[in-house]
Design an enzyme around this catalytic site. Structure first.
Site, mmCIF file in Angstrom:
data_model
loop_
_atom_site.group_PDB
_atom_site.id
_atom_site.type_symbol
_atom_site.label_atom_id
_atom_site.label_comp_id
_atom_site.label_asym_id
_atom_site.label_seq_id
_atom_site.Cartn_x
_atom_site.Cartn_y
_atom_site.Cartn_z
ATOM 1 N N ASP A 62 0.710 -1.462 0.144
ATOM 2 C CA ASP A 62 0.107 0.427 0.264
ATOM 3 C C ASP A 62 1.358 0.802 0.126
ATOM 4 O OD1 ASP A 62 -2.486 -1.667 0.190
ATOM 5 O OD2 ASP A 62 -2.563 -1.021 2.641
ATOM 6 N N PRO A 63 0.248 2.808 -0.188
ATOM 7 C CA PRO A 63 1.023 3.580 -0.452
ATOM 8 C C PRO A 63 1.379 3.802 1.070
ATOM 9 C CG PRO A 63 -0.502 3.855 -2.152
ATOM 10 C CD PRO A 63 -1.090 2.600 -1.928
#
Length: 267
Positions: free
Chosen positions: A49-50
Site C-alpha cells: 500500500d502507499p
C-alpha cells in the site's frame, strides 16, 4: 551491464512512503533502461500500500518470470496499531469515522489476545484494497460507497470472498497507553516507531489513543489492516493501522534492501 539486467535480476527495495508499488517499478524501469540504453521488462512480486514501507521485490528482465513464485513466499511485517478508533480504510488513508471505548486496553490484554490469531483462518480483506470484485477493483467500489455514506464493513462482507490465510508468528514489540507520539518518544529506535515516524497521511497521534507495535509473520494474501480491525474487535474496541513496514519477503530482509537513492548512485 546490459546483459546482467536482461538475463534477469531480482532487487529488494525499501519502498518509500506514499509511493505506490507501480511508482517504484516505473522509476526502476526508467533508471535502468536509461543507463543501459535499452528497454527492459520490469515488474514486482507483491503489492505494498502507499502508506506502507519496506521490502518490495522488483524483478528485471527474465526474472519477471519468477514474480509469481516469489510472491507466494511468506512475509513478515511490523505494524503500528492505534486502538479506540476506526477509519473506513483501516489505516491513515481516511479520517476516523468512529470512536470506541479504549481505557481498558493494556499491554497484557493485547498479549493475551494475540495467540488466538495464530494459525490458519478465514479473513475478509478491506474494501479499500486491490481485490477484484466482478472485474472492478474493490477500492473503486469503496470510494463510491464511502461518498454515499454506506457502511463499508457490511459491504465488504457482501462483496468480497473470504481468503484462507495463515499467521505463524505474532509478537508485541511495544505498547503505549498514552498513544503513538509517546511510543515514538520513548522508543525512537524500535522498528515500529521508525515506520510510524515516516507516516505523513492523516495524523491521529495527538488524540492520545493506545498504541501497539506488533511483529507478524504470515502467508501470502494476508491483509495486516484487516488484522488490526479484527484485533480491535477482539479487545472490545476498534483499531486501525498507523504504520506498516514489510520487514521480510521470503529470504529478503529489510536490512539488506536498497533505497532508490542507492540505486541512482550505483548507476
Amino acid at each position: 551491464m546490459s546483459d546482467i539486467f536482461q538475463q534477469g535480476q531480482v532487487l529488494a527495495f525499501d519502498k518509500p512512503l506514499t509511493w505506490t508499488s507501480f511508482n517504484l517499478v516505473a522509476k526502476v524501469r526508467w533508471m535502468i533502461s536509461k543507463h543501459i540504453g535499452a528497454k527492459l521488462k520490469v515488474g514486482h512480486a507483491g503489492t505494498l500500500d502507499p502508506l506502507a514501507t519496506g521490502v518490495l521485490l522488483v524483478c528485471i528482465g527474465k526474472a519477471t518470470k519468477l514474480a509469481e513464485e516469489l510472491q507466494s513466499h511468506d512475509k513478515e511485517y511490523v505494524a503500528g496499531v492505534t486502538f479506540g478508533a476506526t477509519t473506513p480504510s483501516y489505516d491513515l488513508e481516511k479520517e476516523i469515522d468512529r470512536f470506541f471505548p479504549h481505557e481498558h486496553i493494556t499491554a497484557a490484554l493485547v498479549e493475551e489476545a494475540l495467540p488466538a490469531f495464530i494459525g490458519e483462518q478465514n479473513q475478509i480483506a478491506p474494501l479499500f484494497s486491490a481485490k477484484s470484485v466482478d472485474g472492478v477493483r474493490a477500492y473503486e467500489l469503496a470510494r463510491k460507497l464511502h461518498k454515499e455514506g454506506k457502511t463499508l464493513d457490511e459491504a465488504a462482507q457482501e462483496l468480497i470472498r473470504t481468503s484462507r490465510i495463515n499467521i505463524t508468528e505474532l509478537e508485541l514489540l511495544e505498547f503505549s497507553k498514552e498513544g503513538l507520539q509517546a511510543a515514538q518518544n520513548e522508543s525512537a529506535d524500535t522498528p515500529g516507531s521508525k515506520a510510524s515516524s515516516r507516516i505523513n497521511g492523516t495524523d491521529n497521534s495527538a488524540l492520545g489513543l493506545p498504541h501497539a507495535s506488533v511483529r507478524m509473520a504470515c502467508s501470502k494474501g494476508t491483509y495486516v489492516r484487516a488484522f488490526a480491525r479484527d484485533l480491535g474487535e477482539a479487545l472490545g474496541s476498534g483499531a486501525h493501522l498507523d504504520a506498516l513496514q514489510r520487514s521480510r519477503s521470503g529470504i529478503f530482509r529489510i536490512e539488506n534492501a536498497l533505497t532508490v537513492e542507492q540505486v541512482i548512485a550505483l548507476l
